[in-house]
Design an enzyme around this catalytic site. Structure first.
Site, PDB file in Angstrom:
ATOM      1  N   HIS A 262       0.715  -1.165   0.021  1.00  0.00           N
ATOM      2  CA  HIS A 262      -0.225  -0.012   0.210  1.00  0.00           C
ATOM      3  C   HIS A 262       0.760   1.019  -0.047  1.00  0.00           C
ATOM      4  O   HIS A 262       0.865   2.241   0.842  1.00  0.00           O
ATOM      5  CB  HIS A 262      -1.028  -0.020   1.108  1.00  0.00           C
ATOM      6  CG  HIS A 262      -0.762  -0.173   2.546  1.00  0.00           C
ATOM      7  ND1 HIS A 262       0.160   0.524   3.051  1.00  0.00           N
ATOM      8  CD2 HIS A 262      -1.150  -0.802   3.387  1.00  0.00           C
ATOM      9  CE1 HIS A 262       0.370   0.457   4.442  1.00  0.00           C
ATOM     10  NE2 HIS A 262      -0.407  -0.524   4.448  1.00  0.00           N
TER      11      HIS A 262
ATOM     12  N   HIS B 223      -4.845  -9.027  14.754  1.00  0.00           N
ATOM     13  CA  HIS B 223      -4.874  -7.961  14.039  1.00  0.00           C
ATOM     14  C   HIS B 223      -5.691  -8.190  12.806  1.00  0.00           C
ATOM     15  O   HIS B 223      -5.525  -9.133  12.237  1.00  0.00           O
ATOM     16  CB  HIS B 223      -3.626  -7.371  13.855  1.00  0.00           C
ATOM     17  CG  HIS B 223      -3.288  -5.943  12.984  1.00  0.00           C
ATOM     18  ND1 HIS B 223      -4.528  -4.992  12.684  1.00  0.00           N
ATOM     19  CD2 HIS B 223      -2.425  -5.615  12.117  1.00  0.00           C
ATOM     20  CE1 HIS B 223      -4.149  -4.113  12.216  1.00  0.00           C
ATOM     21  NE2 HIS B 223      -2.763  -4.509  11.570  1.00  0.00           N
TER      22      HIS B 223
ATOM     23  N   GLU C  15      -5.996  -6.233   9.733  1.00  0.00           N
ATOM     24  CA  GLU C  15      -5.668  -5.740   8.507  1.00  0.00           C
ATOM     25  C   GLU C  15      -5.563  -6.840   7.489  1.00  0.00           C
ATOM     26  O   GLU C  15      -4.978  -8.003   7.816  1.00  0.00           O
ATOM     27  CB  GLU C  15      -4.518  -4.915   8.669  1.00  0.00           C
ATOM     28  CG  GLU C  15      -4.434  -4.122   7.245  1.00  0.00           C
ATOM     29  CD  GLU C  15      -2.983  -2.924   7.418  1.00  0.00           C
ATOM     30  OE1 GLU C  15      -2.538  -2.999   8.436  1.00  0.00           O
ATOM     31  OE2 GLU C  15      -2.924  -2.271   6.603  1.00  0.00           O
TER      32      GLU C  15
ATOM     33  N   ASP D 251      -3.478  -8.136   5.601  1.00  0.00           N
ATOM     34  CA  ASP D 251      -2.034  -8.837   5.341  1.00  0.00           C
ATOM     35  C   ASP D 251      -2.077  -9.859   6.262  1.00  0.00           C
ATOM     36  O   ASP D 251      -1.183 -10.895   6.321  1.00  0.00           O
ATOM     37  CB  ASP D 251      -0.902  -7.986   5.431  1.00  0.00           C
ATOM     38  CG  ASP D 251      -0.844  -7.100   6.646  1.00  0.00           C
ATOM     39  OD1 ASP D 251      -1.930  -6.623   7.010  1.00  0.00           O
ATOM     40  OD2 ASP D 251       0.362  -6.651   6.981  1.00  0.00           O
TER      41      ASP D 251
ATOM     42  N   ASP E 299       1.744  -6.262  14.570  1.00  0.00           N
ATOM     43  CA  ASP E 299       2.747  -5.492  13.856  1.00  0.00           C
ATOM     44  C   ASP E 299       3.969  -4.806  14.257  1.00  0.00           C
ATOM     45  O   ASP E 299       5.026  -4.522  14.042  1.00  0.00           O
ATOM     46  CB  ASP E 299       1.885  -4.175  13.101  1.00  0.00           C
ATOM     47  CG  ASP E 299       1.114  -4.651  12.057  1.00  0.00           C
ATOM     48  OD1 ASP E 299       1.440  -5.725  11.348  1.00  0.00           O
ATOM     49  OD2 ASP E 299       0.260  -3.950  11.586  1.00  0.00           O
TER      50      ASP E 299
ATOM     51  N   HIS F 286       5.593  -9.585  10.944  1.00  0.00           N
ATOM     52  CA  HIS F 286       6.433  -9.502   9.996  1.00  0.00           C
ATOM     53  C   HIS F 286       7.989  -9.391  10.398  1.00  0.00           C
ATOM     54  O   HIS F 286       8.337  -9.073  11.195  1.00  0.00           O
ATOM     55  CB  HIS F 286       6.280  -7.945   9.177  1.00  0.00           C
ATOM     56  CG  HIS F 286       4.756  -7.458   8.891  1.00  0.00           C
ATOM     57  ND1 HIS F 286       4.350  -8.215   7.829  1.00  0.00           N
ATOM     58  CD2 HIS F 286       3.873  -6.755   9.266  1.00  0.00           C
ATOM     59  CE1 HIS F 286       3.164  -7.760   7.679  1.00  0.00           C
ATOM     60  NE2 HIS F 286       2.823  -6.966   8.478  1.00  0.00           N
TER      61      HIS F 286
HETATM   62 FE1  FEO Z   1      -1.486  -3.634  10.111  1.00  0.00          FE
HETATM   63 FE2  FEO Z   1       0.811  -5.876   9.295  1.00  0.00          FE
HETATM   64  O1  FEO Z   1      -0.813  -5.046   9.264  1.00  0.00           O
END
Ligand code: FEO
Length: 399
Positions: A24, A78, A80, A82, A164, A225
């Protein structure tokens, strides 16, 4: 595809996205990972899913340990996409007995998928669930990164599943921080903070305080991540402490663009002034700079000098585009100044100062406006502007 053992009964089962280069708008020059974790106890628990398209990789890694349908609980830290893009597919396969999620998370899942008939169990900070020998302790972390966000702590193993926070867009074959290049890890963690976490620095500072108050100890921090932290936990926590308190380095960042090289000449003269005061300076032309990388430099630089010529009563599009992005990430604690050339109307410096005001920078000079091209006198003023900012930085940062 195999799961990777983090600790006895606790595995990484996520996906590696080696190819993504635009997340994004974030330039993921080293790719990323969508991490998910599996705990095997009396109850089998999956922490988060992955981005849509990576479901098979996740399910294959789970299958290397246990049949996916044997998973009892899903923790959604979370929502989101991803991390929750694969939610529907994964829930369909594992059919969890319970899904632990915050109230905002539950509402978000319904808004994303227009479906709510899932076995949700809403949790709040302090809510605990025994899953056998171990406990899941939930900690709400709204706005790190979204309103739904939370973390899960497993006290018996001193594991924090941190979604995250503390992560990085960093695809590697090693799954742990001691298997990758430490400088790369710091670079990518810094870039991630600057482009994702920066606006929520107050919440990060509060979280770090909560961690201290709750006396939480970590053997592993498992973000959504990048790599699992074990060797460098203290280092990464110290960096988060620095960044969330807006502590900067004595460095001046000159960010500018130019039409006919006149604003650029001013930028070089300012750079000269900063250098003559013995302060580190970086010159960044926005036509050739990556905004994501540049934000990582903004994060740590005390001085921010902005330059643009006036174009159609405004700024060059490269400058206004970057500054709009930067403003949204809410940098704080900067010492600022502005400069730029013009032909007739000359609004650029005023507009640049407005951006500096909006990020609450301390503006140390009214700014230098130059009609058409700088002569020796203007270049000398530019050099003096550089010296002024540098001296102020030396005072502030006790250099
Ligand atoms: Fe806020 Fe890795 O998503």
């Amino acid at each position: 595809m195999q799961a990777v053992k983090v600790k006895e009964d606790f595995y990484w089962v996520g996906a590696i996205d080696w190819k993504v280069r635009n997340f994004h708008g974030y330039s993921t020059t080293r790719g990323t990972t969508y991490n998910a974790y599996l705990l095997i106890d009396e109850k089998i628990v999956l922490f988060d899913t992955v981005k849509h398209g990576f479901e098979e990789e996740l399910l294959a890694r789970i299958s290397s340990i246990v049949e996916p349908s044997k998973v009892d609980y899903l923790v959604v830290n979370h929502i989101e996409p991803d991390h929750a893009g694969a939610f529907l597919k994964v829930v369909e396969v594992i059919k969890p007995e319970k899904i632990f999620i915050t109230r905002n998370g539950r509402q978000g899942i319904i808004s994303h998928f227009h479906k709510g008939d899932f076995p949700f169990e809403e949790v709040k900070t302090g809510y605990e669930v025994k899953v056998g020998k171990r406990t899941l302790r939930f900690i709400e972390t709204p706005m790190i990164h979204w309103p739904d966000s939370m973390m899960t702590y497993i006290p018996e193993d001193k594991i924090l599943v941190s979604q995250d926070a503390f992560g990085a867009h960093y695809a590697t074959s090693g799954r742990f921080d001691d298997e990758v290049d430490y400088c790369e890890l710091v670079q990518e963690t810094r870039k991630y903070y600057a482009n994702i976490v920066y606006p929520y620095s107050q919440q990060v500072a509060k979280l770090l305080q909560t961690v201290k108050e709750m006396k939480l100890e970590f053997d592993f921090i498992c973000p959504d991540h990048g790599v699992v932290l074990k060797k460098h936990i203290k280092d990464i926590l110290a960096l988060y402490e620095k960044w969330s308190s807006f502590t900067c380095d004595p460095v001046v960042l000159i960010i500018y663009d130019t039409m006919w090289n006149s604003t650029e000449k001013m930028a070089y003269a300012i750079m000269e002034g900063v250098s003559k005061e013995g302060v580190e300076v970086k010159l960044r032309n926005l036509t050739v700079s990556d905004p994501t990388e540049l934000m990582a430099e903004v994060l740590e630089s005390k001085g921010l000098i902005l330059g643009s010529p006036t174009l159609n009563n405004g700024l060059l599009p490269t400058v206004s585009g970057f500054l709009t992005y930067m403003k949204g990430l809410r940098p704080r604690g900067k010492i600022g100044a502005a400069f730029g050339t013009y032909g007739w109307s000359g609004e650029a410096v005023k507009l640049l100062n407005q951006y500096l005001q909006e990020i609450q920078a301390e503006i140390v000079h009214e700014g230098i406006r130059c009609k058409y091209a700088p002569d020796k006198e203007v270049l000398a003023q530019c050099e003096e502007l550089g010296r002024l900012v540098a001296r102020k930085i030396k005072e502030t940062c006790s250099v």
